[in-house]
Design a protein around this motif. Structure first.
Motif, short mmCIF file in Angstrom:
data_model
loop_
_atom_site.label_atom_id
_atom_site.label_comp_id
_atom_site.label_asym_id
_atom_site.label_seq_id
_atom_site.Cartn_x
_atom_site.Cartn_y
_atom_site.Cartn_z
N ARG A 78 38.11 38.07 38.12
CA ARG A 78 38.74 38.90 36.77
C ARG A 78 37.91 39.68 37.08
O ARG A 78 37.02 40.50 36.24
N LEU A 79 39.19 41.45 37.21
CA LEU A 79 38.01 42.62 37.53
C LEU A 79 38.99 43.88 36.61
O LEU A 79 39.94 44.05 36.39
N ILE A 80 37.56 43.73 35.21
CA ILE A 80 38.84 44.62 33.98
C ILE A 80 38.04 45.47 33.78
O ILE A 80 36.63 45.92 33.84
N GLU A 81 39.13 46.32 33.60
CA GLU A 81 38.29 48.46 33.15
C GLU A 81 37.53 48.53 33.97
O GLU A 81 36.84 49.05 33.38
N ASN A 82 37.55 48.42 35.21
CA ASN A 82 36.58 49.03 35.95
C ASN A 82 37.15 50.17 36.35
O ASN A 82 38.44 50.66 36.17
N ARG A 83 36.17 51.73 36.95
CA ARG A 83 36.66 53.03 36.57
C ARG A 83 37.24 53.08 37.59
O ARG A 83 38.28 54.39 38.05
N THR A 84 37.12 53.41 38.54
CA THR A 84 37.19 53.83 40.10
C THR A 84 38.38 52.69 41.36
O THR A 84 39.29 53.35 41.14
N SER A 85 37.51 51.49 41.01
CA SER A 85 38.14 49.87 41.79
C SER A 85 37.56 49.20 41.79
O SER A 85 36.90 48.85 40.72
N GLY A 86 38.79 48.02 40.78
CA GLY A 86 38.47 46.73 41.29
C GLY A 86 37.41 46.18 42.09
O GLY A 86 36.31 45.41 41.60
N MET A 87 37.64 46.13 43.42
CA MET A 87 36.54 45.82 44.51
C MET A 87 37.36 46.96 45.33
O MET A 87 37.63 47.58 46.26
N TYR A 88 36.06 46.90 46.41
CA TYR A 88 35.87 47.74 47.67
C TYR A 88 35.67 46.79 48.62
O TYR A 88 33.84 46.19 48.31
N VAL A 89 35.34 46.51 49.44
CA VAL A 89 35.38 45.18 50.32
C VAL A 89 35.83 45.57 52.11
O VAL A 89 37.09 45.69 52.45
N ILE A 90 34.76 45.80 52.26
CA ILE A 90 34.88 47.22 54.02
C ILE A 90 34.19 45.60 55.20
O ILE A 90 33.13 45.45 55.46
N ALA A 91 34.82 44.34 55.78
CA ALA A 91 34.14 44.13 57.26
C ALA A 91 35.62 43.47 57.25
O ALA A 91 36.71 42.57 57.19
N TYR A 92 34.60 42.81 58.44
CA TYR A 92 35.99 42.07 59.42
C TYR A 92 36.71 40.83 58.93
O TYR A 92 34.99 40.02 57.86
N ASP A 93 37.56 40.12 59.03
CA ASP A 93 37.82 38.44 58.77
C ASP A 93 37.38 38.06 57.10
O ASP A 93 37.09 37.85 56.81
N SER A 94 37.82 39.07 56.20
CA SER A 94 38.13 38.34 54.22
C SER A 94 38.57 38.00 54.45
O SER A 94 39.87 37.88 54.67
N VAL A 95 38.25 37.24 52.73
CA VAL A 95 39.31 37.10 52.70
C VAL A 95 39.29 36.85 50.94
O VAL A 95 38.56 36.85 50.31
N ILE A 96 40.61 37.67 50.11
CA ILE A 96 40.57 38.27 48.93
C ILE A 96 41.11 37.63 48.73
O ILE A 96 42.71 37.67 48.84
N ARG A 97 41.46 36.75 47.81
CA ARG A 97 42.60 35.67 46.76
C ARG A 97 42.21 34.77 45.91
O ARG A 97 41.12 34.99 45.39
N LYS A 98 43.24 35.36 44.65
CA LYS A 98 43.00 34.56 43.81
C LYS A 98 42.68 35.32 42.11
O LYS A 98 42.05 35.00 41.28
N ASN A 99 42.36 36.60 42.97
CA ASN A 99 42.02 37.38 41.43
C ASN A 99 42.65 38.74 40.93
O ASN A 99 44.09 38.34 41.14
#
Length: 272
Positions: free
Chosen positions: A146-167
């Protein structure tokens, strides 16, 4: 001989009892808490060796004037927040990160809340193919955050073959503090072969000190062969935005109060 056999049986029974007790204390292979993980107890923290790490505190209020609260400087790390909240609550032109890793592989972040940073999660691995046909896989996984009230971006992910789920990414931007860029993003992602699955992104607003700016739920900063499925995006100028029109495929995504729901990619249907 019989006495010897009975003695060996007793020793074996004691050994099995001790082993069972140790397994019970550790919670088993899928257990939670100590000693099945290495506790992070002092902040700012640097995780600099492979392993499974977790938080023992349920709420950590650690406002940062700048910098990083938790740095991951090793490959092969699982960081399980164990349900805890890390609250950064910076003010003014502070530029802070909740969790950061640079040029790392096989990193997992899961099960907690990051609140009040510039970037809740910032994971950057330089991209580049080994040759024209083979790329490295970086094995980044971010789930159940849970990424709450962050001021520029909740997440920044630069990588091959990432999985971003259920956030859940909630109320990014909207700050009047000076020094913050106006545009905001629920998540910024790049890297071929990334999967973005079953996330909720809502209430994304520009920072207001200087005027202008745009808001984006999922921003694809570069890459091919993305798979984006079953996400919900509310209240943003752009829902899923990819500057490269051939970035990948998407289906079963729902937007509400979004100016431009989808840009680029191949629509496989059931998107609204």
């Amino acid at each position: 001989m019989n006495a010897f056999k009975i003695g060996m049986a007793g020793v074996l029974a004691i050994a099995l009892t001790i082993a069972a007790a140790r397994i019970a204390a550790a919670g088993g292979p899928t257990g939670w808490g100590y000693p099945s993980c290495l506790p992070v107890t002092a902040f700012p923290a640097n995780i600099n060796a492979p392993g499974v790490y977790c938080l023992g505190f349920k709420y950590i209020d650690f406002p940062l004037p700048k910098g990083v609260l938790i740095t991951i400087s090793s490959d092969n790390v699982v960081f399980d927040l164990n349900g805890a909240t890390l609250d950064g609550t910076p003010k003014g032109n502070a530029f802070s990160y909740g969790i950061m890793a640079y040029n790392r592989r096989n990193v997992t972040i899961r099960n907690g809340t990051l609140r009040g940073f510039n970037y809740g999660i910032y994971l950057y691995t330089p991209l580049g193919y080994v040759n024209t046909r083979v790329r490295p896989s970086h094995h980044i996984l971010v789930e159940n955050m849970r990424l709450i009230e962050n001021r520029t971006s909740g997440m920044y992910v630069i990588a091959y073959d990432s999985v971003i789920r259920k956030n859940h990414i909630i109320q990014t931007g909207g700050s009047a503090d000076p020094g913050l860029a106006a545009s905001t993003w629920g998540m910024i992602v790049a890297g071929d072969g990334t999967r973005i699955l079953d996330n909720d992104i809502t209430n994304t607003h520009v920072n207001t000190a200087y005027g202008g700016g745009t808001t984006t739920g999922i921003y694809l900063a570069g890459g091919l062969n993305f798979t984006i499925v079953n996400n919900r995006i509310n209240e943003a100028d752009f829902g899923i935005y990819g500057g490269n029109g051939n970035w990948g495929k998407f289906r079963d995504n729902v937007t509400t109060a979004v100016g431009v729901p989808f840009t680029g990619g191949t629509n496989l249907g059931n998107n609204n």
